[in-house]
Write an enzyme that holds these catalytic residues in place. Structure first.
Site, PDB file in Angstrom:
ATOM      1  CG  ASP B 197     -25.983  39.865 -34.624  1.00 24.08           C
ATOM      2  OD1 ASP B 197     -26.125  40.921 -33.969  1.00 24.08           O
ATOM      3  OD2 ASP B 197     -26.921  39.115 -34.949  1.00 24.08           O
ATOM      4  CD  GLU B 223     -24.267  50.014 -28.616  1.00 17.06           C
ATOM      5  OE1 GLU B 223     -25.222  49.202 -28.474  1.00 17.06           O
ATOM      6  OE2 GLU B 223     -24.422  51.203 -28.924  1.00 17.06           O
TER       7      GLU B 223
END
Lengths: 202, 307, 257
Positions: B197, B223
């Protein structure tokens, strides 16, 4: 000016007593064993020396708690808190249940850090008063954030020197692992050293 | 101090002797605790409030008596010293008054006095909590990705619909860049989701630093990120893409060492003279991103390189 | 008790001869030094002297003999090899001076003399040692192990004076081990943060070597966890830094070496 071997020994002892007292209070607050390392003491004569000793960058923003000393010892004590350490400590103090965001966290964090800073500074100052057999009055604690170099510049004042005390500190059962850094203004440093010399010469 | 003045203070004030017994108790305390000065006098706080076990308060009093100067007990860490119910606040999750406590001493030895001041800070906590609500509403903004605070997929489509019309009317190009962090799953597996994260957050920050104010940076999902650059030609967009790829390689994202995180990029151009639909524009950028991945990652593909 | 002046004179003569013998026997015993002196014998001689002086109304000798007998009993109770030379010499010197005075004053033993002088102050030291319950009743041999010169200095500076305690200092493990063997201390004050090894381990080595001293942890860190560790390691007490006289006295009292 450098510390002689006796002065070094005496100031380390003084710092150790103060920080141990603080650790005892923190252990009650955190309900955890607080492990402390041997303090490192240095007399620094310019901003660069302090920055190097702290292994921070000069432009780094640091949080600090400061208290003024008066009575037989006059000057200022600053406790430095690296932001990363304070965040970890703060979240540990409040527990994971309180995950706050944005502005509000800072208000709470300042409050909590002021209390912690107050514990550490007043423990060290009362140990000094005990050992040096002097009466020291302490102002109420203030919280501030500043660039590291500006902060040190302020702390140095006209006499251009500070006494820097650092000690590693860990909580046994939590992810709290940081370094306590205390900066005593030169006036305090000189008076402490004079008192230490009186003791070691007796 | 004149006792009547002492009673006028808008805060709770008590004085304790060296053995922690109450020697003064002001009107504020009487009003809020229903304990009269006569009853409080000569008793310790522990005796007055049998459920009150606060070793930190005892230590702070010790510390103040031993020459440590004034001590504070913050509401953040302790909430309160003396339990005072505030019934109408229960719905805010605050059943008890929040207190900031200040402890100071005067005198020495058996004559020492400890002055304990209790300041009601409940209202500032309410204010802070109100601000928290606003902050949290911002967090939950429908157009934002909560992790990176970038725009989200939904906003990208809205923005493109609008800009597409504008670009056609005023004949300006729009560059679209699709970016993807290489081997992100492996990073997550190796370092855990918390680091994963943080890599995403740091990458998002890096992207926003590399673009102009008018450009849109969005997290498209997982992503995958999108940057839309209005009034930007192909050469400039290619330059931006290459700089992002290069900077990502050199940066330490999520505290991983430089080089551990790389990204690939595909750039496509909307040209008003040969217009693509909005979905085709993104599809083309995505196809070039796929080519960059196929050619070995850590690179940008800015025109058709189909082998 | 004494009926006629005639009887008293006769009794006095007998008593004076007996007192001289007792004092000389006690002195001869004390001169053998702390390791070979039979304190029980010294105690008995002075106890008898005390009783005799009371019988013949020599009040000054009655008081002195009582104090010395009590002190000799303390040394006897300490056990062999635990009497410091300071404690021994205090008694030896008192008995020497008393013996000298007796030789002069037996001519007119019942004449009142003002207390004071060298003997007076020696007896006061003995008495003050006896008055202190359980604690520093007798001069102790104390070993302070701390790498900080300041800490050792402060300890010495705050050591109760005039009680004849002998303080030895060690700044590292080797010195500590050597002194523990050589001086056979009653009490070891051990700093926790020692450079070569922590204080608890050094104390363990001393115990293994046969040292029976009472162990006191010398530390500024008095968190519950540290106190628990020290207790588990067999420490009899903790002296919190910074030290002062009151803390030292109270620890010495509490550990009852």
């Amino acid at each position: 000016m450098r510390l002689s071997a006796e002065e070094q020994d005496a100031t380390v002892e003084l710092a150790n007593i103060g920080i141990s007292r603080a650790a005892r209070q923190l252990s009650v607050l955190l309900d955890d064993e607080i492990r402390i390392g041997t303090p490192d003491v240095a007399l620094c004569e310019n901003v660069d020396e302090v920055v190097t000793a702290l292994s921070h960058r000069p432009e780094e923003e640091v949080a600090c708690v400061y208290q003024r000393l008066s009575g037989e010892l006059t000057g200022q004590v600053v406790l430095l808190l690296a932001p990363r350490d304070t965040h970890a400590l703060f979240h540990n103090l409040l527990g994971d249940g309180v995950m706050l965001h944005g502005i509000d966290v800072r208000a709470f964090e300042h409050e909590a850090m002021t209390e912690l800073g107050n514990i550490i500074i007043s423990s060290c100052v009362s140990a000094m008063a005990d050992m040096l057999r002097q009466r020291i009055d302490v102002s109420i604690p203030r919280y501030s954030e500043a660039r590291l170099d500006d902060l040190i510049e302020d702390g140095m004042g006209a006499s251009r020197a500070v006494l820097l005390i650092q000690a590693p500190l860990q909580a046994a059962q939590r992810e709290v692992d940081g370094v306590i850094a205390l900066i005593f203004s030169a006036s305090v440093a000189h008076q402490v050293l004079a008192a230490v010399r009186r003791i070691t010469a007796s | 101090m004149d006792t009547r003045l002492f009673d006028l203070l808008p805060i709770g004030v008590m004085a304790l002797d060296a053995r922690r017994r109450v020697v003064a108790w002001n009107q504020w305390l009487t009003e809020h605790t229903s304990i009269t000065p006569a009853h409080a006098s000569g008793r310790t706080l522990g005796e007055l409030f049998p459920n009150l076990i606060n070793p930190r308060f005892d230590m702070a009093v010790d510390q103040a008596l031993q020459g440590g100067g004034p001590q504070i007990l913050s509401q953040t860490l302790h909430h309160y010293l003396i339990p005072i119910e505030v019934p109408h606040l229960v719905r805010h999750g605050l059943g008890r008054m929040r207190q900031h406590v200040h402890i100071a001493t005067a005198g020495h030895g058996d004559d020492a006095r400890v002055l304990v001041s209790i300041i009601d800070v409940t209202s500032s906590i309410l204010k802070i909590e109100a601000l928290t609500d606003i902050a949290q509403r911002l967090e939950n903004d429908v157009n934002r990705d909560p992790l990176t605070h970038l725009f989200n997929r939904r906003f990208v489509w809205e923005w493109l619909e609008h800009q597409h019309k504008q670009a056609l009317r005023y004949t300006y190009p729009i560059a679209a860049m699709m970016l993807d962090i290489d081997h992100f799953k492996a990073i997550n597996d190796r370092h855990g989701h918390l680091i994963g994260d943080r890599v995403l957050q740091d990458f998002a920050r890096l992207l926003t630093q590399k673009v102009r104010e008018a450009d849109i940076v969005a997290r498209f999902g997982g992503e995958e990120f999108v940057i839309l650059l209005p009034r930007c030609d192909g050469a400039l967009a290619a330059d931006v893409a290459k700089r992002i790829v290069g900077r990502t390689r050199e940066a330490s994202l999520g505290d991983l060492s430089p080089g551990e995180v790389t990204c690939s990029a595909g750039v496509a151009l909307f040209n008003p003279s040969d217009p693509l639909s909005t979905s085709d524009l993104l599809r083309e950028a995505d196809r070039r991103l796929y080519q960059a991945k196929a050619n070995g990652r850590d690179r940008a593909v800015c025109q058709d390189e189909t082998a | 008790m004494v009926d006629t002046p005639m009887d008293q004179t006769a009794l006095l003569q007998v008593f004076c001869a007996e007192a001289r013998d007792r004092l000389q026997r006690a002195l001869a015993c004390l001169e053998k030094g702390p390791d070979h002196c039979d304190y029980d014998l010294v105690h008995q001689e002075f106890d008898s002297l005390h009783g005799g002086a009371r019988a013949v109304d020599i009040d000054w000798l009655e008081r002195d003999a009582r104090v010395i007998a009590g002190y000799a009993r303390f040394l006897r109770n300490l056990g062999p090899h635990h009497v410091t030379s300071a404690a021994h010499n205090l008694l030896l010197e008192t008995v020497r001076i008393l013996e000298e005075q007796c030789r002069c004053r037996m001519e007119a033993p019942t004449v009142r003399v003002a207390p004071g002088g060298r003997l007076g102050s020696l007896l006061e030291s003995l008495e003050s040692a006896l008055r202190t319950p359980a604690g520093p009743a007798v001069p102790l041999t104390i070993l302070v192990v701390d790498d900080s010169a300041t800490s050792r200095l402060l300890f010495r500076a705050h050591m109760p004076a005039g009680e004849g305690h002998a303080v030895f200092e060690a700044q590292d493990r080797n010195e500590a081990m050597r002194l523990a063997e050589e001086v056979n201390p009653h009490v070891v004050f051990m700093d926790y943060n020692m450079p070569d090894e922590d204080g608890v381990r050094i104390a363990g080595r001393m115990r293994a070597m046969g040292c029976r001293a009472a162990l006191v942890l010398l530390t500024a860190n008095v968190q519950q966890a540290v106190l628990d560790d020290a207790h588990a390691a067999g420490f009899a007490g903790v002296l919190e830094k910074p030290v002062n006289r009151e803390k030292i006295i109270s620890v010495l009292r509490s550990i009852k070496p």
